[in-house]
Design an enzyme around this catalytic site. Sequence first.
Site, mmCIF file in Angstrom:
data_model
loop_
_atom_site.group_PDB
_atom_site.id
_atom_site.type_symbol
_atom_site.label_atom_id
_atom_site.label_comp_id
_atom_site.label_asym_id
_atom_site.label_seq_id
_atom_site.Cartn_x
_atom_site.Cartn_y
_atom_site.Cartn_z
ATOM 1 N N LYS A 45 22.035 17.464 -26.317
ATOM 2 C CA LYS A 45 21.956 16.005 -26.444
ATOM 3 C C LYS A 45 22.129 15.322 -25.082
ATOM 4 O O LYS A 45 21.399 14.386 -24.741
ATOM 5 C CB LYS A 45 23.027 15.529 -27.429
ATOM 6 C CG LYS A 45 23.229 14.043 -27.494
ATOM 7 C CD LYS A 45 22.047 13.291 -28.090
ATOM 8 C CE LYS A 45 22.202 11.796 -27.880
ATOM 9 N NZ LYS A 45 21.188 11.002 -28.515
ATOM 10 N N CYS B 38 24.069 4.668 -24.689
ATOM 11 C CA CYS B 38 23.986 6.125 -24.490
ATOM 12 C C CYS B 38 23.577 6.565 -23.084
ATOM 13 O O CYS B 38 24.305 7.303 -22.430
ATOM 14 C CB CYS B 38 23.015 6.697 -25.509
ATOM 15 S SG CYS B 38 23.563 6.457 -27.192
HETATM 16 N N1 LIG Z 1 23.412 3.602 -30.841
HETATM 17 C C1 LIG Z 1 22.558 4.545 -30.541
HETATM 18 O O1 LIG Z 1 21.407 4.272 -30.232
HETATM 19 C C2 LIG Z 1 22.934 6.017 -30.596
HETATM 20 C C3 LIG Z 1 21.905 6.952 -30.657
HETATM 21 C C4 LIG Z 1 22.234 8.280 -30.716
HETATM 22 C C5 LIG Z 1 23.577 8.658 -30.693
HETATM 23 N N2 LIG Z 1 24.561 7.729 -30.635
HETATM 24 C C6 LIG Z 1 25.964 8.183 -30.636
HETATM 25 O O2 LIG Z 1 26.653 7.607 -31.731
HETATM 26 C C7 LIG Z 1 27.893 7.056 -31.290
HETATM 27 C C8 LIG Z 1 28.171 5.817 -32.061
HETATM 28 O O3 LIG Z 1 27.209 4.849 -31.663
HETATM 29 P P1 LIG Z 1 27.023 3.461 -32.375
HETATM 30 O O4 LIG Z 1 25.912 2.809 -31.654
HETATM 31 O O5 LIG Z 1 26.924 3.637 -33.835
HETATM 32 O O6 LIG Z 1 28.415 2.745 -32.030
HETATM 33 P P2 LIG Z 1 28.903 1.344 -32.594
HETATM 34 O O7 LIG Z 1 29.810 0.785 -31.553
HETATM 35 O O8 LIG Z 1 27.748 0.539 -33.087
HETATM 36 O O9 LIG Z 1 29.759 1.737 -33.875
HETATM 37 C C9 LIG Z 1 30.914 2.472 -33.821
HETATM 38 C C10 LIG Z 1 31.860 1.984 -34.913
HETATM 39 O O10 LIG Z 1 32.983 2.852 -34.929
HETATM 40 C C11 LIG Z 1 34.142 2.082 -35.212
HETATM 41 N N3 LIG Z 1 35.312 2.871 -34.820
HETATM 42 C C12 LIG Z 1 35.782 3.128 -33.578
HETATM 43 N N4 LIG Z 1 36.835 3.948 -33.663
HETATM 44 C C13 LIG Z 1 37.036 4.230 -34.977
HETATM 45 C C14 LIG Z 1 37.962 5.024 -35.689
HETATM 46 N N5 LIG Z 1 38.887 5.731 -35.059
HETATM 47 N N6 LIG Z 1 37.878 5.060 -37.025
HETATM 48 C C15 LIG Z 1 36.929 4.360 -37.689
HETATM 49 N N7 LIG Z 1 36.019 3.593 -37.052
HETATM 50 C C16 LIG Z 1 36.064 3.530 -35.717
HETATM 51 C C17 LIG Z 1 33.917 0.791 -34.460
HETATM 52 O O11 LIG Z 1 34.699 -0.258 -34.992
HETATM 53 C C18 LIG Z 1 32.416 0.570 -34.669
HETATM 54 O O12 LIG Z 1 32.139 -0.243 -35.796
HETATM 55 C C19 LIG Z 1 27.699 6.773 -29.796
HETATM 56 O O13 LIG Z 1 28.883 6.890 -29.058
HETATM 57 C C20 LIG Z 1 26.698 7.797 -29.372
HETATM 58 O O14 LIG Z 1 27.398 8.896 -28.874
HETATM 59 C C21 LIG Z 1 24.260 6.400 -30.607
#
Ligand SMILES: NC(=O)c1ccc[n+]([C@@H]2O[C@H](COP(=O)([O-])OP(=O)(O)OC[C@H]3O[C@@H](n4cnc5c(N)ncnc54)[C@H](O)[C@@H]3O)[C@@H](O)[C@H]2O)c1
Length: 418
Positions: free
Chosen positions: A216, A270
């Site tokens: 990744k 990311c």
């Molecule tokens: N957004 C993208 O385009 C994307 C694409 C591929 C992979 N990812 C991966 O997915 C991960 C998450 O991305 P996202 O865009 O969904 O993030 P985001 O910030 O939109 O959502 C994350 C959520 O997690 C919650 N959170 C944080 N700590 C927590 C905990 N301990 N318990 C419960 N909830 C908690 C936050 O309040 C938030 O609502 C990224 O860090 C990345 O590694 C993201």
Amino acid sequence: MEKVCILGLGYIGLPTASLLAAKGFSVHGVDKNPKVVDAVNKSYPHIHEPGLSNLLESAVHSGNLMASLEPVHADIFIITVPSLITDEHLPDIAHIKEAIHAIAPYLTPGCLIIIETTVPVGTTEKIAGWLSQLRNDLIIPSMTSTVPKAGKEKQVFLAHCPERVSPGRTLIELVENSRVIGGIDQLSGQKAHMFYKRFVCGELFITNARTAELTKLAENSFRDVNIAFANELSLICANLGINVWELVKLANSHPRVSILDPGPGVGGHCLPKDSWFIKHAAPELSKIIHTARKINDCIPNEIIVQIKCKAACFQEPVIACLGLTYKSNTDDLRESPAIKIVKQLLDEKVGKILIIEPHINALPKTLAKHDRIKLVDLQEGLTQANLVVLLVAHDTFKNIGKNILKEKVVVDTRGMWL
Ligand SMILES: NC(=O)c1ccc[n+]([C@@H]2O[C@H](COP(=O)([O-])OP(=O)(O)OC[C@H]3O[C@@H](n4cnc5c(N)ncnc54)[C@H](O)[C@@H]3O)[C@@H](O)[C@H]2O)c1
């Protein structure tokens, strides 16, 4: 009905939770933000994603999806909380550690834990270590030793299956993309494979956790490096008086060349982060990756120089900045280079700034505190501005008439109107 507990209901977790509920899983979503939990239970999507609104509504109304602040017992736990980097560019997996501590009391023998968050290499093994300490009544497999026969009935399963979707296409790509499944041990990989097989029609590749983690990171830094190449070309072209967009188009007519689009920098949650994860893991060896990151980081400054140069033509520059998000047709402002550019223009007091961003209702706090900035609609912005800066290639900006732009000084960082 299998029970799935998903931690982190953001851009990844909420569409995943809604999709799994629609596929017949009983889904319990967890977020530490009470506003998110409340919004989900009211079937209100707190993020913009095509198709999500309808899917979420039917998921909640069917009774297959509900959210709360606390996890519950489940067959499958999915972690989609963010991973971050510190100001010093070091990996920060505190949210993941917190999520693992939160689920630990709810684990039962035979359950499967999947980490979908992008993580530094070695994180899945670290998680196995934390779980062994938190739940010494369970057997947590490791990458190096096999679970003894006597411990099998106490075993839980652990895998890293990095999410690869692109926001704006999340609901399509959750189903259609191929996935890489990295088991902490062979059986964990197979268990996770059985789970994804139920809703993914792309190919499913099983490997070990470390390989999945670096796969990744490699995917994202591949893009970062290639965008840096395009951005470096744009600097070279500017220096030599060549139109970079024409150059890229011509070079890409070669059958084995595919240069990406240059732009005002690289943003999003990311790409900027993941190259630093590799750099941190192998500082002496990741030379291209590190250089590319530095090039992409300096591009917003180059754009600011261009804008200031054009603004100097006017006694009272009124600058319409088109787009604030990190990429086109999304509401996601995270790490957006457009925000960096606008903030710098405000700090340096370069003219009056009009923001045209159809995907947001209010300016982010870092910008809103300034008094020379206003969020306006497209028509007002184009009427009032003498300098028009295109920062994001939203579809709505494609059809701005050439006759309108002809009357303005234009900086087009996306090559949309050239
Ligand atoms: N957004 C993208 O385009 C994307 C694409 C591929 C992979 N990812 C991966 O997915 C991960 C998450 O991305 P996202 O865009 O969904 O993030 P985001 O910030 O939109 O959502 C994350 C959520 O997690 C919650 N959170 C944080 N700590 C927590 C905990 N301990 N318990 C419960 N909830 C908690 C936050 O309040 C938030 O609502 C990224 O860090 C990345 O590694 C993201």
